[in-house]
Design a protein around this motif. Sequence first.
Motif, mmCIF file in Angstrom:
data_model
loop_
_atom_site.group_PDB
_atom_site.id
_atom_site.type_symbol
_atom_site.label_atom_id
_atom_site.label_comp_id
_atom_site.label_asym_id
_atom_site.label_seq_id
_atom_site.Cartn_x
_atom_site.Cartn_y
_atom_site.Cartn_z
ATOM 1 N N ARG A 1 0.849 -1.186 0.000
ATOM 2 C CA ARG A 1 0.000 0.000 0.000
ATOM 3 C C ARG A 1 0.883 1.233 0.000
ATOM 4 N NH1 ARG A 1 -4.586 -1.776 4.571
ATOM 5 N NH2 ARG A 1 -5.329 -3.628 3.432
ATOM 6 N N GLY B 1 -1.517 4.425 2.472
ATOM 7 C CA GLY B 1 -2.805 3.877 2.877
ATOM 8 C C GLY B 1 -3.655 3.312 1.767
ATOM 9 N N TYR C 1 1.096 -10.423 8.463
ATOM 10 C CA TYR C 1 2.367 -9.860 8.007
ATOM 11 C C TYR C 1 2.505 -9.978 6.488
ATOM 12 C CZ TYR C 1 3.542 -9.674 12.927
ATOM 13 O OH TYR C 1 3.515 -9.401 14.278
ATOM 14 N N ASN D 1 -2.603 -10.604 12.661
ATOM 15 C CA ASN D 1 -1.782 -10.027 11.599
ATOM 16 C C ASN D 1 -1.128 -11.138 10.791
ATOM 17 O OD1 ASN D 1 -0.039 -8.461 10.006
ATOM 18 N ND2 ASN D 1 0.275 -6.986 11.654
ATOM 19 N N ALA E 1 -5.129 -7.771 9.498
ATOM 20 C CA ALA E 1 -5.343 -8.179 8.112
ATOM 21 C C ALA E 1 -6.308 -9.350 8.008
ATOM 22 C CB ALA E 1 -4.012 -8.551 7.456
ATOM 23 N N VAL F 1 0.735 -7.579 4.524
ATOM 24 C CA VAL F 1 0.310 -6.267 4.026
ATOM 25 C C VAL F 1 1.220 -5.207 4.624
ATOM 26 C CG1 VAL F 1 -1.574 -4.608 3.803
ATOM 27 C CG2 VAL F 1 -2.101 -7.052 3.923
ATOM 28 N N VAL F 2 1.854 -4.411 3.763
ATOM 29 C CA VAL F 2 2.699 -3.324 4.253
ATOM 30 C C VAL F 2 2.207 -2.003 3.666
ATOM 31 C CG1 VAL F 2 4.729 -4.793 4.506
ATOM 32 C CG2 VAL F 2 4.384 -3.549 2.380
ATOM 33 N N ASP F 3 2.368 -0.953 4.449
ATOM 34 C CA ASP F 3 1.984 0.383 3.998
ATOM 35 C C ASP F 3 3.240 1.254 3.983
ATOM 36 O OD1 ASP F 3 0.541 2.591 3.198
ATOM 37 O OD2 ASP F 3 -0.252 3.039 5.191
ATOM 38 N N TYR G 1 3.818 -2.788 8.901
ATOM 39 C CA TYR G 1 2.854 -3.842 8.616
ATOM 40 C C TYR G 1 1.480 -3.364 9.045
ATOM 41 C CZ TYR G 1 6.457 -7.366 7.727
ATOM 42 O OH TYR G 1 7.490 -8.084 7.191
ATOM 43 N N CYS G 2 0.488 -3.668 8.252
ATOM 44 C CA CYS G 2 -0.883 -3.295 8.594
ATOM 45 C C CYS G 2 -1.475 -4.350 9.523
ATOM 46 C CB CYS G 2 -1.738 -3.176 7.333
ATOM 47 S SG CYS G 2 -1.213 -1.832 6.243
#
Length: 287
Positions: free
Chosen positions: A34, A37, A87, A85, A79, A89-91, A75-76
């Motif tokens: 991402r 955001g 791990y 989490n 998820a 998904v990263v923003d 890390y978001c």
Amino acid sequence: MGRVTERRRVIRIRDGRASVRPDTLVAEEPLEIRLNGKPLAITMRTPGDDFALAAGFLVSEGVLASADDLSNIVYCAGAMVDGSNTYNVVDVVTAPGVQLPDITLERNVYTTSSCGLCGKASLDAVRTTARHPIDDTLGGTREPLCLEPELLAELPERLRAAQRVFDRTGGLHAAALFTADGELLDIREDVGRHNAVDKLVGRALQSGSLPLSRSVLLVSGRASFELAQKAVMAGIPVLAAVSAPSSLAVDLAAESGLTLVGFLRGSSMNVYAGEQRMALGASAAQG
């Protein structure tokens, strides 16, 4: 976080005899990247160095050019439906004032372990978004790189010797950065060769080392347009591959000034572009 390797049951057949045993496989999981955001891309990767992968990907997209362009990578959380989490998904949060090129907005790209771009539009995109023109006289010297073929021929063995996970799985690509003298600077492994390069470039961005104007990039597979693009966007002057390049990779190398070497095996290799950086004999230069 996800593991680099996983164990699976396998039936092994040797000389007509079958046996059941566990086998070590390279892990492959999706990573959603991402940007400020907003979902941007999904890539299938080997877990590990995820922040560097995301940063390197955004260097190749023309979003990031230096560590100053990067505010944070996280890390978001939450998820999964249950809030745990994965791990995966990263923003990436850019620093205030960073201008985002149009090619990165609302793309929702899905990239695979062998994806690539094609066509004149791709060449134009690299030309218009490149932030680090290839200039191997940077880095405290005005002397351009001059590579001895004999030294270049030694690099695949050095790459192979440094592949730790490949020894356990046999299923990973690798990318490495070397100096012009053959010193190994960094190596990354991944199920996707483009991810391995992104991890290298991302680590260089995070450490403030871009552009990589005095480096040689070696990849364990073929040299696609996408890998040539990533080299150009990071200011890397030399890309070498143990397998074949694509036609578009050669076109990009010739246009950008990148030295492109393919079929680097043993003492033989093909130089497709940028031969001025190779210490070739007079007969080769004239032929």
